[in-house]
Design an enzyme around this catalytic site. Structure first.
Site, PDB file in Angstrom:
ATOM      1  N   ASP A 195     -49.786 -55.717  25.888  1.00  0.00           N
ATOM      2  CA  ASP A 195     -50.764 -55.348  24.873  1.00  0.00           C
ATOM      3  C   ASP A 195     -51.941 -56.320  24.802  1.00  0.00           C
ATOM      4  OD1 ASP A 195     -51.660 -53.767  22.708  1.00  0.00           O
ATOM      5  OD2 ASP A 195     -51.058 -55.400  21.386  1.00  0.00           O
ATOM      6  N   ASP A 196     -51.673 -57.614  24.991  1.00  0.00           N
ATOM      7  CA  ASP A 196     -52.774 -58.596  24.933  1.00  0.00           C
ATOM      8  C   ASP A 196     -53.803 -58.291  26.003  1.00  0.00           C
ATOM      9  OD1 ASP A 196     -51.448 -60.262  22.980  1.00  0.00           O
ATOM     10  OD2 ASP A 196     -50.057 -60.700  24.611  1.00  0.00           O
ATOM     11  N   GLU A 204     -45.668 -59.210  25.100  1.00  0.00           N
ATOM     12  CA  GLU A 204     -46.576 -59.633  24.027  1.00  0.00           C
ATOM     13  C   GLU A 204     -46.621 -61.153  23.912  1.00  0.00           C
ATOM     14  OE1 GLU A 204     -48.160 -57.297  22.077  1.00  0.00           O
ATOM     15  OE2 GLU A 204     -49.202 -58.915  21.050  1.00  0.00           O
ATOM     16  N   ASP A 205     -47.812 -61.677  23.854  1.00  0.00           N
ATOM     17  CA  ASP A 205     -48.016 -63.108  23.574  1.00  0.00           C
ATOM     18  C   ASP A 205     -47.267 -64.035  24.532  1.00  0.00           C
ATOM     19  OD1 ASP A 205     -49.740 -62.291  21.686  1.00  0.00           O
ATOM     20  OD2 ASP A 205     -48.700 -63.105  19.960  1.00  0.00           O
ATOM     21  N   LYS A 225     -45.146 -56.168  15.294  1.00  0.00           N
ATOM     22  CA  LYS A 225     -45.779 -55.158  16.160  1.00  0.00           C
ATOM     23  C   LYS A 225     -45.021 -53.846  16.106  1.00  0.00           C
ATOM     24  CE  LYS A 225     -49.262 -56.978  18.411  1.00  0.00           C
ATOM     25  NZ  LYS A 225     -50.417 -56.600  19.136  1.00  0.00           N
ATOM     26  N   TYR A 253     -48.763 -57.712   9.098  1.00  0.00           N
ATOM     27  CA  TYR A 253     -49.186 -58.191  10.408  1.00  0.00           C
ATOM     28  C   TYR A 253     -50.350 -59.161  10.260  1.00  0.00           C
ATOM     29  CZ  TYR A 253     -49.181 -58.633  15.315  1.00  0.00           C
ATOM     30  OH  TYR A 253     -49.095 -59.207  16.562  1.00  0.00           O
ATOM     31  N   ASN A 302     -58.328 -64.235  17.113  1.00  0.00           N
ATOM     32  CA  ASN A 302     -57.726 -64.251  15.798  1.00  0.00           C
ATOM     33  C   ASN A 302     -56.536 -65.202  15.829  1.00  0.00           C
ATOM     34  OD1 ASN A 302     -55.853 -62.739  17.175  1.00  0.00           O
ATOM     35  ND2 ASN A 302     -56.279 -60.823  16.146  1.00  0.00           N
ATOM     36  N   ARG A 332     -47.559 -68.034  23.726  1.00  0.00           N
ATOM     37  CA  ARG A 332     -48.957 -68.016  23.244  1.00  0.00           C
ATOM     38  C   ARG A 332     -49.021 -67.030  22.087  1.00  0.00           C
ATOM     39  NH1 ARG A 332     -51.894 -64.611  21.905  1.00  0.00           N
ATOM     40  NH2 ARG A 332     -52.735 -63.553  23.709  1.00  0.00           N
TER      41      ARG A 332
HETATM   42  P1  NAI Z   1     -55.579 -67.237  26.572  1.00  0.00           P
HETATM   43  O1  NAI Z   1     -54.998 -68.530  26.149  1.00  0.00           O
HETATM   44  O2  NAI Z   1     -54.987 -66.497  27.709  1.00  0.00           O
HETATM   45  O3  NAI Z   1     -57.132 -67.449  26.912  1.00  0.00           O
HETATM   46  C1  NAI Z   1     -58.008 -68.276  26.203  1.00  0.00           C
HETATM   47  C2  NAI Z   1     -59.176 -68.588  27.123  1.00  0.00           C
HETATM   48  O4  NAI Z   1     -60.179 -69.247  26.357  1.00  0.00           O
HETATM   49  C3  NAI Z   1     -58.825 -69.511  28.284  1.00  0.00           C
HETATM   50  O5  NAI Z   1     -59.432 -69.028  29.464  1.00  0.00           O
HETATM   51  C4  NAI Z   1     -59.469 -70.834  27.910  1.00  0.00           C
HETATM   52  O6  NAI Z   1     -59.899 -71.579  29.031  1.00  0.00           O
HETATM   53  C5  NAI Z   1     -60.658 -70.355  27.096  1.00  0.00           C
HETATM   54  N1  NAI Z   1     -61.160 -71.385  26.191  1.00  0.00           N
HETATM   55  C6  NAI Z   1     -60.468 -72.188  25.360  1.00  0.00           C
HETATM   56  N2  NAI Z   1     -61.299 -73.043  24.737  1.00  0.00           N
HETATM   57  C7  NAI Z   1     -62.540 -72.737  25.163  1.00  0.00           C
HETATM   58  C8  NAI Z   1     -63.811 -73.283  24.906  1.00  0.00           C
HETATM   59  N3  NAI Z   1     -63.973 -74.287  24.057  1.00  0.00           N
HETATM   60  N4  NAI Z   1     -64.873 -72.728  25.521  1.00  0.00           N
HETATM   61  C9  NAI Z   1     -64.722 -71.700  26.390  1.00  0.00           C
HETATM   62  N5  NAI Z   1     -63.532 -71.157  26.682  1.00  0.00           N
HETATM   63  C10 NAI Z   1     -62.459 -71.675  26.084  1.00  0.00           C
HETATM   64  O7  NAI Z   1     -55.575 -66.328  25.297  1.00  0.00           O
HETATM   65  P2  NAI Z   1     -55.749 -64.732  25.244  1.00  0.00           P
HETATM   66  O8  NAI Z   1     -54.445 -64.056  25.322  1.00  0.00           O
HETATM   67  O9  NAI Z   1     -56.762 -64.317  26.235  1.00  0.00           O
HETATM   68  O10 NAI Z   1     -56.289 -64.546  23.745  1.00  0.00           O
HETATM   69  C11 NAI Z   1     -57.536 -65.106  23.369  1.00  0.00           C
HETATM   70  C12 NAI Z   1     -57.794 -64.807  21.906  1.00  0.00           C
HETATM   71  O11 NAI Z   1     -57.982 -63.426  21.734  1.00  0.00           O
HETATM   72  C13 NAI Z   1     -56.662 -65.209  20.953  1.00  0.00           C
HETATM   73  O12 NAI Z   1     -57.212 -65.775  19.793  1.00  0.00           O
HETATM   74  C14 NAI Z   1     -55.994 -63.926  20.626  1.00  0.00           C
HETATM   75  O13 NAI Z   1     -55.394 -63.955  19.347  1.00  0.00           O
HETATM   76  C15 NAI Z   1     -57.186 -63.000  20.658  1.00  0.00           C
HETATM   77  N6  NAI Z   1     -56.785 -61.630  20.869  1.00  0.00           N
HETATM   78  C16 NAI Z   1     -57.293 -60.702  20.022  1.00  0.00           C
HETATM   79  C17 NAI Z   1     -56.911 -59.406  20.100  1.00  0.00           C
HETATM   80  C18 NAI Z   1     -57.502 -58.361  19.209  1.00  0.00           C
HETATM   81  O14 NAI Z   1     -56.973 -57.243  19.147  1.00  0.00           O
HETATM   82  N7  NAI Z   1     -58.578 -58.646  18.533  1.00  0.00           N
HETATM   83  C19 NAI Z   1     -55.858 -59.013  21.068  1.00  0.00           C
HETATM   84  C20 NAI Z   1     -55.467 -60.046  21.999  1.00  0.00           C
HETATM   85  C21 NAI Z   1     -55.907 -61.327  21.875  1.00  0.00           C
END
Ligand code: NAI
Length: 542
Positions: free
Chosen positions: A257-258, A234-235, A163, A92, A397, A145
């Site tokens: 899950d996200d 997911e995603d 997953k 993963y 990530n 995404r």
């Molecule tokens: P998303 O695309 O829904 O949200 C991203 C957000 O970041 C948007 O609101 C966007 O406007 C904002 N953004 C982008 N560039 C920016 C900048 N320069 N300054 C400020 N804000 C900015 O994505 P999602 O689903 O919310 O995921 C976000 C991240 O979290 C991804 O990298 C994902 O892989 C990670 N993630 C990590 C998890 C974990 O278990 N650690 C689980 C789920 C997501």
């Protein structure tokens, strides 16, 4: 076994390869198909490890392990479950990100179900045609995404496959009733559309009503064909993820899950931090960098936890602030999206994150922006200026997107940060102390919640289940682990930890009477753990 000879060797659930005994070889018509030497499982594992040691890159190892899973599921899971800390990063995150980017190039054979726009009106028929008859878990993506990597179209299938493998490897959910699904509605990624090896629909994404109607057809077909199935979304791109969750959460057994898994593991970080700082969730002010699916899920669950601690809904929401590409999410922003309104504040428009920290004085910053380096040294220093122990959680990530590294968080906060990241960092030596950075990965949550859903045949997935999962995860941390900076137990303990979480979540399911019609609650609550244990998958040949 109804199958015979080569059919058995080609069935990944029945195949034991060189471990078939002489009696079995004679009984099932396997004579001559295998070398005469007979292995036990340990010898087979040794051979797999030797093969892996010959491979240079994690992507090669990923491909090798995918082939092993296709050949012999028992051996695959046995390997993963003997050393999850070593193998999970290969099957993963982070390797799966690279695997998805190159999915069409490393593709060998199908796994899972590909439903596309072309199958409109035929989805139920396609499900009825599957060999799996009692599917309990579907992980579905439309590839819009993938991790923080954006629209990867049909290449996103690596995510449902990975997953689901984690459901089994980290929480013991039986693999037989799992089905990865890719809903192919096209892609807006020009690199894929121009890639001669791309395997998905070569058209721009379907959107709007037609898109939602297609998802509806899929959801309905699953209800009709697999009535005990839980669907994990997911995603999906954030606006779709949030609206699909709202549409289905009270109607069918599903979760995202996200949104909810990420929220739960993040909340667990707060509960662990509480054991260190004594701060309740309601005492925190949270500033989220990013206002997408993960941010909304986190804010919603933190608010739920604050309400459980006595705050009103409005009070709770006033503790959660969001910052995105346009700056602080405020009420007077032009064209503010509907889903951001609950967290928009009466505050001056600003695009200066450090200024926000100075004025709002958050106790925690959470990075869910997908952008590397946004938690600059100045951001971390500003957090350390206003807090004795700032919570710094760069959750994006894979590694290419993390808002800061563990080294940076400890160094610029002068060792004060309570840190958790979306990726696993090596221990950090700072000022004579070794810190063990935590990985806030939702793999701590969804497989264990999934095991509880599977065992109880739950009919709905509720916020309370994610809240209790978070509390139980935080309780698993020993005092020593807490003192060395860890906010989650080590991944090597994940099976043990997941079992405790599954039992606690199953109790929530029974309390809410959400178990399946044929499932009886154990007579005593301390028997619930046994109830879960009796239903766990064990990677041994039968
Ligand atoms: P998303 O695309 O829904 O949200 C991203 C957000 O970041 C948007 O609101 C966007 O406007 C904002 N953004 C982008 N560039 C920016 C900048 N320069 N300054 C400020 N804000 C900015 O994505 P999602 O689903 O919310 O995921 C976000 C991240 O979290 C991804 O990298 C994902 O892989 C990670 N993630 C990590 C998890 C974990 O278990 N650690 C689980 C789920 C997501």
């Amino acid at each position: 076994m109804a199958k015979h000879g080569l059919q058995i060797l080609q069935d990944s659930f029945l195949n034991k390869g060189t471990a078939f005994t002489e009696e079995e070889r004679a009984k099932y018509g396997l004579e001559g198909f295998l070398p005469v030497g007979i292995d036990n499982e340990e010898a087979q594992i040794l051979r797999v490890k030797e093969h892996l040691s010959l491979l240079d890159s994690d992507l090669q190892k990923y491909t090798y392990l995918a082939a092993l899973q296709d050949r012999n599921e028992t051996l695959f899971y046995r390997l993963l479950m003997t050393d999850p800390a070593l193998y999970l990063p290969i099957v993963y995150d982070p390797t799966v990100g690279e695997a998805c980017l190159k999915f069409a190039h490393i593709y060998r054979r199908p796994r899972g179900l590909y439903l596309s726009l072309k199958h409109k009106g035929m989805m139920k028929e396609i499900l009825l045609n599957r060999p799996e008859k009692d599917v309990r878990f579907i992980v579905v993506t439309d590839g819009s995404r993938i991790l923080g990597l954006g629209d990867l179209g049909s290449n996103g299938m690596g995510i449902p496959v990975g997953k689901l493998a984690l459901y089994t490897a980290t929480a013991g959910v039986p693999p037989q009733g799992q089905l990865p699904v890719l809903l192919d509605v096209g892609t807006d990624n020009p690199n894929l559309l121009n890639d001669p090896l791309y395997l998905g629909l070569r058209k721009t994404r379907l959107e709007g009503e037609e898109y939602y109607a297609l998802v509806d057809e899929f959801v309905q077909a699953v209800q009709d064909v697999y009535p005990k199935c839980c669907i994990q979304f997911e995603d999906f791109a954030n606006y779709k993820a949030i609206s699909l969750l709202e549409k289905y959460r009270d109607k069918i057994c599903m979760f995202n899950d996200d949104i909810q898994g990420t929220a739960s593991v993040t909340l667990a970080g707060f509960y662990s931090a509480k054991r260190y700082t004594n701060m309740n969730i309601k005492d925190h002010t949270i500033l989220l960098m990013g206002a997408g699916s993960a941010a909304h899920g986190i804010a919603d669950l933190l608010c739920y936890a604050m309400r459980e601690e006595g705050l009103s809904d409005e009070e709770a929401r006033s503790h959660c602030w969001m910052f995105d590409t346009k700056g602080l999410v405020v009420k007077n922003r032009e064209r503010l999206e509907e889903f951001k309104k609950p967290y928009a504040k009466d505050f001056a428009n600003t695009t200066d994150f450090i200024d926000c920290i100075r004025k709002i004085k958050p106790t925690a910053i959470i990075g869910v922006s997908t952008v590397k380096g946004l938690f600059t040294p100045e951001v971390i220093k500003a957090m350390a200026d206003v807090n004795a122990n700032p919570l710094i959680f760069p959750l994006s990530n894979p590694t290419s997107q993390e808002e800061c590294t563990a080294q940076e968080a400890y160094e610029y906060s002068q060792g004060k940060a309570l840190f958790a990241a979306g990726v696993q960092f090596d221990p950090v030596d700072y000022n004579g102390k070794t810190f063990y950075p935590a990985q806030a990965n939702n793999l701590w949550i969804y497989p264990a919640v999934g095991m509880a859903i599977y065992a109880t045949e739950a009919t709905r997935v509720t916020d309370k289940m994610f809240l209790v999962a978070a509390q139980t995860l935080a309780e698993q941390l020993t005092k020593e682990q807490l003192q060395s900076g860890m906010l989650f137990p080590p991944t090597s303990d994940i099976l043990k930890t997941s079992l405790q979480i599954s039992a606690a979540v199953a109790r929530v399911i029974f309390d809410a009477e959400l178990q399946g019609a044929e499932i009886k609650r154990p007579d005593y609550d301390d028997h619930i753990i046994k109830f879960i244990e009796q239903r766990l998958y064990h990677p041994f040949y039968v």
